[in-house]
Scaffold this active site. Structure first.
Site, mmCIF file in Angstrom:
data_model
loop_
_atom_site.group_PDB
_atom_site.id
_atom_site.type_symbol
_atom_site.label_atom_id
_atom_site.label_comp_id
_atom_site.label_asym_id
_atom_site.label_seq_id
_atom_site.Cartn_x
_atom_site.Cartn_y
_atom_site.Cartn_z
ATOM 1 N N ASP A 56 -2.906 4.557 -2.478
ATOM 2 C CA ASP A 56 -4.086 5.350 -1.515
ATOM 3 C C ASP A 56 -4.363 6.652 -2.077
ATOM 4 O O ASP A 56 -3.631 7.535 -2.710
ATOM 5 C CB ASP A 56 -3.201 5.586 -0.250
ATOM 6 C CG ASP A 56 -4.245 5.811 0.860
ATOM 7 O OD1 ASP A 56 -5.152 5.029 1.118
ATOM 8 O OD2 ASP A 56 -4.253 6.770 1.503
ATOM 9 N N ASP A 93 0.761 -1.171 0.113
ATOM 10 C CA ASP A 93 0.126 0.216 -0.091
ATOM 11 C C ASP A 93 0.908 1.279 0.039
ATOM 12 O O ASP A 93 1.843 1.372 1.041
ATOM 13 C CB ASP A 93 -0.975 0.034 1.341
ATOM 14 C CG ASP A 93 -2.205 0.646 1.030
ATOM 15 O OD1 ASP A 93 -2.281 1.867 0.489
ATOM 16 O OD2 ASP A 93 -3.241 0.101 1.502
ATOM 17 N N GLU A 130 -6.650 3.494 -5.772
ATOM 18 C CA GLU A 130 -7.792 3.604 -5.140
ATOM 19 C C GLU A 130 -8.500 5.012 -5.637
ATOM 20 O O GLU A 130 -7.778 6.075 -5.426
ATOM 21 C CB GLU A 130 -7.557 3.825 -3.682
ATOM 22 C CG GLU A 130 -8.857 3.660 -2.827
ATOM 23 C CD GLU A 130 -8.758 4.490 -1.361
ATOM 24 O OE1 GLU A 130 -9.616 4.154 -0.603
ATOM 25 O OE2 GLU A 130 -7.748 5.378 -1.129
ATOM 26 N N HIS A 155 -11.367 -2.430 3.755
ATOM 27 C CA HIS A 155 -11.231 -2.018 5.093
ATOM 28 C C HIS A 155 -11.662 -0.686 5.442
ATOM 29 O O HIS A 155 -11.932 -0.282 6.777
ATOM 30 C CB HIS A 155 -9.609 -1.913 5.717
ATOM 31 C CG HIS A 155 -9.049 -0.924 4.717
ATOM 32 N ND1 HIS A 155 -8.923 -0.779 3.480
ATOM 33 C CD2 HIS A 155 -8.323 0.186 5.143
ATOM 34 C CE1 HIS A 155 -8.367 0.283 2.751
ATOM 35 N NE2 HIS A 155 -8.057 0.943 4.187
ATOM 36 N N ASP A 156 -12.462 0.076 4.588
ATOM 37 C CA ASP A 156 -13.119 1.240 4.774
ATOM 38 C C ASP A 156 -14.429 1.003 4.538
ATOM 39 O O ASP A 156 -15.321 1.923 4.981
ATOM 40 C CB ASP A 156 -12.758 2.246 3.684
ATOM 41 C CG ASP A 156 -11.133 2.672 3.910
ATOM 42 O OD1 ASP A 156 -10.904 2.683 4.870
ATOM 43 O OD2 ASP A 156 -10.658 2.764 2.924
HETATM 44 C C1 GLC Z 1 -7.657 5.649 2.064
HETATM 45 C C2 GLC Z 1 -7.672 4.362 2.902
HETATM 46 C C3 GLC Z 1 -8.468 4.795 4.284
HETATM 47 C C4 GLC Z 1 -7.491 5.821 4.933
HETATM 48 C C5 GLC Z 1 -7.327 7.060 3.962
HETATM 49 C C6 GLC Z 1 -6.563 8.151 4.213
HETATM 50 O O1 GLC Z 1 -9.102 5.769 1.748
HETATM 51 O O2 GLC Z 1 -8.038 3.107 2.348
HETATM 52 O O3 GLC Z 1 -8.295 3.623 5.129
HETATM 53 O O4 GLC Z 1 -7.993 6.322 5.913
HETATM 54 O O5 GLC Z 1 -7.120 6.585 2.687
HETATM 55 O O6 GLC Z 1 -5.166 7.557 3.892
#
Ligand code: GLC
Length: 536
Positions: free
Chosen positions: A201, A99, A265, A326-327
């Site tokens: 990310d 990541d 992402e 995970h979100d």
């Molecule tokens: C992304 C991650 C999340 C995190 C955010 C800030 O959306 O998946 O878990 O809190 O970025 O880095």
């Protein structure tokens, strides 16, 4: 598959490292724990593991606030542990995806500490600093994703810094070439160690409007929705300049052997999402496709999503599908345990790379977290709206031993209450369990090129039934999914009216010969191998 790469025909398995396997009894998972569970992943049949961040971090956002992009937090182990994990994965033929968190660092990163030290510090411009608005207050109306303004005043220097997430996560200034160079070197650091790719990310956040214009209000906002949704994020993200940055990251990947992967992402509507492949496919290999996460769970809607996505994909752009992460809420929470089996068949039979979130394969649900155990800053900042992510991040239950075999200590989040029944060992021993279904589906996918890389051919939607075909050369696999609570009739295509049922989500009718049509029970999905040339 000779003519496709592993990230095209393979399956990605997403590990949240705090919750996979603890090896030292501190109640938090670690890299050595993941290493010890690799054989499980091999048996499951996945091809690659993506691990959420394990870098040194004050853990304000559980590792997405990175204080050193090239290290391992002691909570998770050491760089040696990482190297051991990577070597062990590779020995088993598994790829490892890291990541990469380029949009922001921790406020404890030495770069930010220097940047905030004074207005003329050489690293001042590595982050986004602005004067207060003319009448005082934040420079514009931009909001943070985890509540409140996206600007925090640094009193000693009299300027505000921008953070799309927590104040402890200042955004890096990607318009500064030194920042870009430094972050490209981070990629090289891990690529040189041998990693197989990155999930990047919030990649669509990297470039913002250089004039920092206010975001317009969102007419659809109402109380109960997250604060960030008060405004449309027009100027603070998805700026056209971002595509140059994505191409630059891709360029670094291209310095290495051809099979490294860049995943982005991106939470955007599909027509904007597909721009992240790049006009000449010089962008991300896989801009994450989260549409199933937000889909109304019915046959018509899901078919519409699939058809539109297939139509929007640029020529040569490889599709991908995600059910949860995970979100987000876990899939079994969204669609129920029976629905989760149909969802599994959907994910593993659509055209494109599937990403599975740890625990989906055992039908794990969100675990309610009592207020005193809440960890997630999102829930703490905006409590009670159901935004907290802890419920989807609970420890993996492995077996019936103490703490489900996750830790010898006290798990950092509670286990699922039914862990004595719902754990890997118990479900692996049950020939009809969802885990067995996942294994069978994955095995089937691996055996059938049509499922891995074949064309998607829409068949029909009739009420709660969605049917499609995957086809490669003479190999034709017909998928029928019943999303409803009543029986449905699945009709085979006119030009191939006979087949053999290879797999049912109920795991009880394999091998059945199908003539013209088959009855599907409520929440049943089937894969039928169509007989070649219409005869059998
Ligand atoms: C992304 C991650 C999340 C995190 C955010 C800030 O959306 O998946 O878990 O809190 O970025 O880095």
């Amino acid at each position: 598959m000779a003519d496709t790469l592993w990230w095209q025909h393979g399956i990605v398995y997403h590990v949240y490292p705090r919750s996979f396997q603890d090896s030292n009894g501190d109640g938090v998972g670690d890299l050595e724990g993941i290493r010890r569970r690799l054989d499980y992943l091999v048996e499951l049949g996945v091809d690659a593991v993506w691990i959420s961040p394990f870098y040194p971090s004050p853990m304000a956002d559980f590792g997405y606030d990175v204080a050193d992009f090239c290290g391992v937090d002691p909570l998770f182990g050491t760089l040696d542990d990482f190297d051991r994990l990577l070597a062990a994965a590779h020995r088993r033929g598994l790829k490892l995806i890291l990541d990469f968190v380029p949009n922001h660092s921790s406020d404890r990163h030495p770069w930010f500490e220097e940047s905030r030290a004074s207005r003329d510090n050489p690293r001042r411009d590595w982050y986004i600093w602005r004067d207060p608005a003319p009448g005082g207050g934040p420079p514009n109306n931009w909001l943070a994703n985890f509540g409140g303004s996206a600007w925090t005043l640094d009193e000693p220097t009299g300027q505000y810094y921008y953070h799309a997430f927590l104040p402890q996560q200042p955004d890096l200034n990607w318009r500064n070439p030194q920042v870009r160079a430094a972050m490209c070197d981070v990629l090289r650091f891990w690529l040189d160690r041998g990693v197989d790719g990155f999930r990047v990310d919030v990649i669509w956040h990297l470039m913002k409007d250089p004039q920092f214009r206010d975001n317009p209000p969102n007419p659809g906002w109402h109380p109960g929705l997250p604060g960030i949704d008060r405004l449309l994020q027009i100027h603070s993200a998805d700026h056209p300049d971002v595509h140059d940055v994505v191409a630059q990251l891709r360029g670094v990947i291209e310095e290495y052997p051809r099979d490294r992967v860049l995943i982005g992402e991106i939470y955007l509507p599909v027509e904007r999402l597909v721009a992240y492949y790049g006009e000449e496919l010089e962008g991300a290999h896989l801009p994450f496709n989260f549409q199933l996460i937000f889909a109304a769970w019915n046959a018509a809607e899901i078919a519409r999503i699939v058809i539109d996505y297939e139509a929007e994909l640029p020529a040569g752009g490889w599709p991908n599908w995600v059910l949860s992460n995970h979100d987000q809420k876990r899939i079994a929470t969204r669609v129920g345990v029976a629905g989760a089996r149909v969802a599994a068949m959907l994910l593993l039979t659509l055209r494109g790379t599937p990403t599975m979130y740890y625990g989906s394969e055992i039908g794990l649900k969100d675990v309610p977290i009592p207020p005193e155990l809440v960890q997630d800053p999102r829930e703490k900042n905006e409590p009670g709206l159901g935004l907290g992510r802890d419920p989807a991040r609970t420890p993996m239950p492995w077996d019936g031993s103490a703490n489900a075999g996750f830790t010898t200590g006290r798990p950092w989040l509670p286990l699922n209450r039914d862990w004595r029944r719902r754990n890997v060992a118990a479900l692996a021993a049950d020939p009809r369990s969802i885990l067995t279904l996942y294994r069978r589906l994955i095995a089937l996918r691996r055996r059938r090129a049509a499922l891995q890389v074949g064309d998607y051919v829409h068949a029909h939607v009739e009420g709660d039934l969605y049917a499609y075909e995957r086809r490669r050369g003479g190999e034709r696999l017909f998928v029928g999914l019943n999303f409803g609570h009543e029986e449905q009739t699945l009709t085979l295509p006119d030009d191939a009216p006979r087949g053999r049922l290879c797999l049912s989500t109920h795991l009880d009718r394999e091998g059945e010969a199908i003539e013209r049509s088959a009855r599907l029970r409520p929440a049943e999905g089937v894969v039928v191998e169509l007989a070649r040339g219409g005869a059998q």
